[in-house]
Scaffold this active site. Structure first.
Site, PDB file in Angstrom:
ATOM      1  CB  SER A 225      70.681  73.314  96.178  1.00 62.54           C
ATOM      2  OG  SER A 225      70.591  72.258  97.119  1.00 62.54           O
TER       3      SER A 225
ATOM      4  CE1 TYR B  45      65.113  74.894  97.279  1.00 64.12           C
ATOM      5  CE2 TYR B  45      66.661  73.067  97.192  1.00 64.12           C
ATOM      6  CZ  TYR B  45      66.398  74.404  97.403  1.00 64.12           C
ATOM      7  OH  TYR B  45      67.429  75.261  97.722  1.00 64.12           O
TER       8      TYR B  45
END
Length: 276
Positions: free
Chosen positions: A134, A147
């Site tokens: 990501s 995250y």
């Protein structure tokens, strides 16, 4: 010619499903894994081999992989680690057990599946391990500490693995999306409700004014959001080119943040990221 084979995790929706369909359409033999049996059954009805693999359950990692290898005669060309979930909340409100939990699904399970496959790829003399990271694997944003942490860890482990596997025929690749259409917001709600005691948090008003509104009430696509097919385009290059890149950026924000991280001092970058 025998079709190339790929195991993709997290195929119930979003990136995993789009990539499974797209590669199948290109002639690949796709094993589209999901963590829930109901989703596996749905994908089987769509014509996929769909092993049950839940990163938080070691037994399914091994049984699912065994199912794949039995079907291929003991080989696999590509692993695409993809399944993950979010856990929104301020770091100071994040119980340590919550962090352990998200690392099981977003990091430790990926590592276990990858380690199980490396001997197979070493034996056959080739293979590709593709990790769906990501933009939050190299910059951080507030309210996403759990995250962020899993993706930063994934990037470090993957970069190390890529260097270590240089002489083995096994190529290791990172794909780094920004905002892509998926169910990650909805899927993060149960984890938020389980772990974050926001009503007794010192930032209660910020939760009410910022996070809760965004979490529970979709306002439509984010700015610069792309469909999951945008990841498919990069995955095709990663698995089909003779010399895949170490990293593939997806979406405009990923390119922008990579540039800002390189040119801005930390305090200036912190200010930019705090606005998000």
């Amino acid at each position: 010619m025998t079709a190339q084979t790929i195991l993709i995790t997290g195929c119930s929706s979003g990136i995993g499903l789009a990539c499974a369909i797209g590669l199948r359409d290109r002639g690949w033999k796709v094993f589209a894994a999901c963590r829930q049996q109901v989703d596996c059954d749905r994908l089987r009805a769509m014509g996929f081999d769909a092993p049950l693999i839940d990163y938080t359950r070691t037994e399914t990692i091994h049984s699912g992989l065994n199912e794949v290898l039995e079907a291929t005669g003991g080989t696999l060309d590509v692993l695409f680690n993809n399944g993950a979930h979010g856990l929104p909340g301020a770091v100071e409100d994040l119980p340590t057990d919550a962090l352990r939990s998200i690392f099981e699904s977003n990091f430790f399970g990926w590592h276990e599946l990858t380690r199980c496959l490396i001997p197979v790829m070493r034996t056959q003399g080739h293979g590709r391990i593709v990790q769906c990271s990501s933009v939050l694997g190299f910059v951080t944003m507030p309210w996403r500490g759990a995250y962020n942490a899993t993706k930063f860890a994934l990037e470090g482990l993957t970069d190390t693995l890529r260097i270590e596997m240089r002489d083995t025929g096994v190529k290791v690749v990172l794909i780094e999306p920004g905002p892509v259409t998926s169910k990650i917001r909805e899927n993060s709600i149960p984890h938020f409700e389980k772990w974050i005691d926001w009503e007794n948090a010192p930032r209660k008003e910020e939760y009410e004014q910022k996070l809760l509104q965004r979490l529970y009430h979709s306002s439509g696509p984010d700015q610069f959001e792309l469909p999951a097919d945008a990841v498919l385009k990069k995955l095709i290059h990663a698995v089909e080119s003779k010399r895949p890149r170490p990293r593939y950026f997806v979406t405009t924000p990923t390119y922008i943040m990579a540039t800002l991280r390189r040119i801005l001092p930390t305090r200036a970058l912190d200010w930019v990221l705090s606005r998000g």
